[in-house]
Design an enzyme around this catalytic site. Structure first.
Site, mmCIF file in Angstrom:
data_model
loop_
_atom_site.group_PDB
_atom_site.id
_atom_site.type_symbol
_atom_site.label_atom_id
_atom_site.label_comp_id
_atom_site.label_asym_id
_atom_site.label_seq_id
_atom_site.Cartn_x
_atom_site.Cartn_y
_atom_site.Cartn_z
ATOM 1 N N SER C 17 0.830 -1.211 0.000
ATOM 2 C CA SER C 17 0.000 0.000 0.000
ATOM 3 C C SER C 17 0.859 1.254 0.000
ATOM 4 C CB SER C 17 -0.924 0.012 1.222
ATOM 5 O OG SER C 17 -1.696 -1.154 1.240
ATOM 6 N N ASP C 37 -8.186 -5.251 -0.144
ATOM 7 C CA ASP C 37 -8.748 -4.569 1.021
ATOM 8 C C ASP C 37 -9.976 -3.744 0.644
ATOM 9 O OD1 ASP C 37 -6.784 -5.647 2.568
ATOM 10 O OD2 ASP C 37 -5.585 -3.831 2.718
#
Lengths: 174, 174, 174, 174
Positions: C17, C37
């Protein structure tokens, strides 16, 4: 000496935090909001004798948690004695016994005790709407946290918006 | 009486919070972590004389904020005196003057002072990687917060993982 | 037609991320970042045949999850075909089989396949530093997700900062 | 072929997300929830021609944002065509023009159009209670997003709980 502490006591998903934020917005002076959630997020991820969330929403706390909570309460009271105005956002899982612990910690201070009511069925619906991980706490705590607790004022978030409740409370702040 | 307080001082995105979480995991006793972020999230959304974030990452705090921070420091110290062990996660924007304020608040307690270093360029890259809203704080604070501050130990998150830093610190806890 | 999709595959806490955010900052055009996610937070809190997190960090997904994930993949590919550039942030729990599913969904598109490596011990330390609820995923996935997966480029967040990795990747975007 | 898409349109702080979570809980099949917030969090922190939040709560979007949003809409529709059931949580800042864009993207699919009403004064109070950073959006959008939009059903979160609204909507899902 005016009001120094506002204690909001209510079950999970009863809307205490929303009222606290509205209070901070409507009260003329700066107020800090500290709550049991602040304490929990300050604790180690794994406190062995810590907090247990049962599948049915029940919460149990161990003796290590209680000792830390005692120190936390003493410190919050010390902040007030040092000049801070504080909104305490708590859920009295022990009912009157929890209130007694705060009463002792806040001894000598000007406290406004507020009961934040919300019907268990409504609170459970809001818990669902919030997408909380632990489901069932709202209903389990709705009545429990108010057992034998004495208030200066009670508000009901089932029938009034948070801001309206906050204004009623603010009108009692001296 | 062993170590009662660990003060982690470092700039924004220097990795203090990660070290704090690792410390909580590796230290045998339960330690609370409280920091300037805890205080900021406890404050009203709009504190008039509060905190200013300049476009270049500079942070300025007003006198109302400082008064509340004094009360906060007194309260954190009181928690320690009441038996809690606390990791303080802070950024000394005032350098040595900030340390002096904490020294006075924590007077008589066993404190371990830790400098959390991270090269400004590395910290700025991590700020980008974290997606923080206010960009520039990492670089602006990297050196600033350490000015004339005295430490028991300094760690560098630019060259060591948070867990490794935490273990070095834990080895100094008595 | 230049690069349309960047697939970042790496285990939990490997730093995907962070790299994705840095990529969005360093690439001249606007890129969306979508990941597993995003999908998980779009799903109902309780998907019966959904995702299981074992105490040891293992993750299992049921057939209902896989069907929804197939539709998700088809939709992400359609966004690219409609003109969006997308960074996909994923963990190939099925190794080469997961890559095959994405390959089929992204058929005909210009894809850059990136392996995001991070030593399991380092990733586990970062998992601790992040305070994740489910501990053990970092170590369990560190090798698993790369099994028989083919890459255009591999980066190692154990030895390079996220921003440095992002710049290496950006240099390969056409 | 039953209902494939539920579009919830309402202003900021009108309670759409809460209704979406309740819908996911009460509907027997798994539904994904995707919204403009999902898209915004997928975008780069700084989209030059992106989204502007005016001090009075007004929101303006640039042409780059609109192009990405078009691709996003095409992709969400493709997910539905690939078998996913999706709750779309949106605020039609362009009123009827926004609905037209979704209508075109969702062409041929079974859509349930829901207006989520909430009086502007009540929504503004809830915005305050939520502690949102950008204040004023709730009031600015309360009427705006419904201009010339056609619905299958309208619910009012000012007078009904999110779960009650969700049940009314669920009763219309075929």
């Amino acid at each position: 000496m005016g009001t120094q502490v506002i204690v909001l006591n209510g079950g999970s998903s009863s809307g205490k935090s929303g009222i606290a934020r509205c209070l901070q917005a409507v009260l003329p002076d700066p107020w800090l909001t500290l709550g049991v959630d602040t304490l929990i997020s300050a604790m180690p991820a794994a406190v062995d004798e810590g907090i247990g969330f049962a599948p049915d929403g029940g919460v149990s706390v161990g003796s290590a948690f209680q000792r830390i909570e005692d120190a936390w309460m003493a410190g919050v009271a010390a902040m007030v004695r040092a000049g801070a105005r504080i909104v305490i956002d708590d859920a009295f899982l022990g009912g009157a016994a929890s209130q007694r612990r705060w009463r002792e910690a806040l001894d000598g201070l000007e406290v406004l005790w507020i009961g934040v009511r919300c019907d268990g069925v409504i609170a459970a619906g809001r818990e669902l709407a919030r997408g909380d991980r632990v489901v069932g706490m709202a209903e389990a705590q709705a009545e429990l946290v108010h057992r034998s607790v004495a208030y200066d004022l009670e508000v009901d978030t089932g029938s009034s918006e948070a801001l309206v409740c906050a204004r009623e409370i603010a009108a009692r702040v001296r």
